[in-house]
Write a protein that holds these residues in place. Structure first.
Motif, short mmCIF file in Angstrom:
data_model
loop_
_atom_site.label_atom_id
_atom_site.label_comp_id
_atom_site.label_asym_id
_atom_site.label_seq_id
_atom_site.Cartn_x
_atom_site.Cartn_y
_atom_site.Cartn_z
N ALA A 73 39.01 2.08 20.49
CA ALA A 73 39.44 3.11 21.44
C ALA A 73 38.20 3.89 21.87
N PRO A 74 38.23 4.52 23.03
CA PRO A 74 37.17 5.47 23.36
C PRO A 74 37.25 6.60 22.33
N CYS A 75 36.20 6.77 21.53
CA CYS A 75 36.31 7.63 20.35
C CYS A 75 35.71 9.01 20.59
N PRO A 76 36.45 10.07 20.22
CA PRO A 76 35.94 11.43 20.42
C PRO A 76 34.70 11.75 19.56
N GLY A 77 34.44 10.93 18.55
CA GLY A 77 33.21 11.12 17.78
C GLY A 77 31.98 10.99 18.67
N ASN A 78 32.11 10.15 19.71
CA ASN A 78 31.10 9.99 20.76
C ASN A 78 29.69 9.79 20.21
N PHE A 81 25.11 6.04 19.05
CA PHE A 81 24.69 4.70 18.61
C PHE A 81 25.85 3.73 18.57
N CYS A 82 27.06 4.19 18.91
CA CYS A 82 28.27 3.39 18.62
C CYS A 82 28.90 2.84 19.89
N SER A 83 29.36 1.62 19.80
CA SER A 83 29.95 0.97 20.97
C SER A 83 31.28 1.60 21.38
N PHE A 84 31.86 2.49 20.54
CA PHE A 84 33.15 3.11 20.88
C PHE A 84 33.04 4.54 21.41
N GLY A 85 31.84 5.12 21.44
CA GLY A 85 31.69 6.52 21.88
C GLY A 85 32.35 6.72 23.25
N LYS A 86 33.18 7.76 23.35
CA LYS A 86 34.02 7.90 24.56
C LYS A 86 33.19 8.12 25.83
N VAL A 240 21.33 -0.18 15.20
CA VAL A 240 21.23 -1.30 16.15
C VAL A 240 21.27 -0.70 17.56
N PRO A 241 20.31 -1.07 18.41
CA PRO A 241 20.34 -0.51 19.78
C PRO A 241 21.41 -1.20 20.63
N VAL A 242 22.64 -0.77 20.45
CA VAL A 242 23.78 -1.41 21.14
C VAL A 242 23.63 -1.19 22.66
N PRO A 243 23.69 -2.27 23.44
CA PRO A 243 23.54 -2.13 24.89
C PRO A 243 24.54 -1.11 25.46
N GLY A 244 24.03 -0.23 26.31
CA GLY A 244 24.89 0.75 26.99
C GLY A 244 25.09 2.04 26.23
N THR A 245 24.57 2.14 24.99
CA THR A 245 24.71 3.39 24.24
C THR A 245 23.52 4.30 24.52
N PRO A 246 23.71 5.62 24.42
CA PRO A 246 22.61 6.55 24.73
C PRO A 246 21.37 6.34 23.87
N LEU A 247 21.52 5.85 22.65
CA LEU A 247 20.35 5.69 21.78
C LEU A 247 19.72 4.30 21.86
N GLU A 248 20.24 3.47 22.75
CA GLU A 248 19.69 2.11 22.88
C GLU A 248 18.18 2.15 23.13
N GLU A 298 31.77 -9.37 8.29
CA GLU A 298 32.56 -8.51 9.19
C GLU A 298 33.33 -9.31 10.23
N THR A 299 34.51 -8.80 10.54
CA THR A 299 35.32 -9.40 11.61
C THR A 299 36.10 -8.29 12.32
N GLY A 300 36.58 -8.61 13.52
CA GLY A 300 37.23 -7.58 14.35
C GLY A 300 36.18 -6.76 15.09
N VAL A 301 36.60 -5.62 15.62
CA VAL A 301 35.64 -4.79 16.35
C VAL A 301 34.66 -4.12 15.38
N ASN A 302 33.55 -3.65 15.95
CA ASN A 302 32.49 -3.10 15.10
C ASN A 302 31.64 -2.12 15.91
N PRO A 303 31.27 -0.98 15.31
CA PRO A 303 30.49 0.01 16.08
C PRO A 303 29.13 -0.49 16.55
N ARG A 304 28.61 -1.54 15.90
CA ARG A 304 27.28 -2.04 16.28
C ARG A 304 27.35 -3.21 17.25
#
Ligand code: SF4
Length: 346
Positions: A73-78, A81-86, A240-248, A298-304
């Motif tokens: 989900a788009p996550c309010p933790g935002n 570094f995370c692929s789910f940050g809203k 991990v510098p996840v593409p599209g995240t502010p800390l990439e 690991e399997t399923g979605v992942n913040p990295r």
């Protein structure tokens, strides 16, 4: 070579001598260890010493943990570094169906040797949904596999419900830059760690997510949070510098530096009661010869990972974890009841 050893920084020699005598590294010691260049002789000795000490404590055993990402989900933790940050995610709200979840649990049980299984949810999660998945996992898991939670900030009552559903331990961390590169409150993160302990659950901690910009002081402050709370396992993870995240754009530290940091975590934590396992994330061979003896499949979605199923992208499976541990010279992997399985390459 003898001349080389004569040139070892005497403070580092003393820290390592203390470690051999069962005395863990203090904050000052950790700062000194981290200040060594990652390719220095001192750093190499620290990595070797940490590995040796952890292997002695565990009878040269390692463990494999599994993790299933239950939902996205788009996550309010935002978190930056995370692929789910809203503020930057391309994930929409979704949950793993019961059938897909059951298939993943069965997949982890297809071979013997899983120590524990994490169920991972978002920062804001539906407790009832989580508990249903936990009960189903407990039903499906074969053998003495521990069931673990990796969830957002949570109160003691919810943790007690999880315990009733079969959860025995919780991964929770006050991350580096918490409150600055995340929208979460560092105090609430620490309170959640305390809540887990109050509910009678084990706490699994980690120094994470380490990036090139973090000072040695920040690393030491952070790694001692888990130690001061009495965590059951400790670990180090690089960002991990996840593409599209502010800390990439900030990039990542080398695996050799991660190995050095893992060694420092091990040298600081090894004397804690019951501390047998130190993790490195994502799994690397350098980490596993530097004091780590925990890797995670690991399997399923992942913040990295921007992929919807990390097992097809960044995530390693059980067989790859097992082979990595064999290559790193471990003799056994452990089940969740600490029984041993001799480790051979497949
Ligand atoms: S790391 Fe956790 S809290 Fe932060 S955005 Fe990702 S899912 Fe949310």
């Amino acid at each position: 070579m003898v001349q080389q050893f004569m040139r070892i920084d005497p403070k580092i020699a003393k820290i390592l001598e203390n470690a051999w005598a069962g005395v863990s590294a203090s904050r000052q010691d950790c700062l000194h260890l981290l200040a060594c260049n990652e390719h220095s002789l001192e750093a190499a000795l620290a990595r070797t010493a940490a590995s040796h000490i952890i292997r002695e404590k565990s009878d040269n055993s390692a463990i494999i943990l599994g993790q299933i990402g239950l939902e996205a989900a788009p996550c309010p933790g935002n978190c930056g570094f995370c692929s789910f940050g809203k503020g930057h995610t391309s994930f929409e709200k979704s949950q793993l169906s019961e059938d897909a979840f059951a298939a993943k649990v069965r997949g982890f049980c297809a071979e013997d040797g899983l120590y524990g299984l994490y169920l991972m949810a978002m920062h804001a999660y539906d407790l009832d949904f989580f508990l249903r998945r936990a009960r189903l996992a407990r039903e499906l898991l074969r053998g003495p596999v521990q069931l673990l939670a990796n969830v957002g900030d949570t109160g003691p009552d919810a943790f007690r419900e999880m315990k009733k559903a079969g959860i025995t331990g919780v991964y929770h961390v006050c991350r580096l830059g918490e409150g600055r590169t995340t929208s979460l409150d560092p105090e609430q993160r620490i309170k959640t760690m305390e809540n887990a302990l109050d509910a009678g659950l084990q706490l699994f901690s980690c120094l994470e997510p380490v990036g090139p910009e973090h000072s040695d002081e920040e690393l030491v402050d952070n790694l001692f949070i888990g130690i001061s709370l009495g965590c059951a396992q400790h670990a180090a993870m690089r960002r991990v510098p996840v593409p599209g995240t502010p800390l990439e754009r900030r990039g990542y530290i080398s695996n050799l530096r991660l190995g050095q940091i893992t060694a420092v975590v091990a040298l600081a934590a090894f004397a804690m009661p019951g501390m047998t396992y130190i993790g490195v994330h994502e799994p690397t061979e350098i980490g596993c010869v530097s004091g780590a003896n925990v890797v995670t499949a690991e399997t399923g979605v992942n913040p990295r990972d921007p992929a919807t199923d990390t097992s097809a992208n960044r995530g390693m499976d059980m067989a790859a974890c097992r082979n990595m541990l064999y290559d790193c010279g471990f003799h056994f992997i452990r089940r969740g009841d600490e029984s041993k399985i001799p480790l051979g390459k497949r």
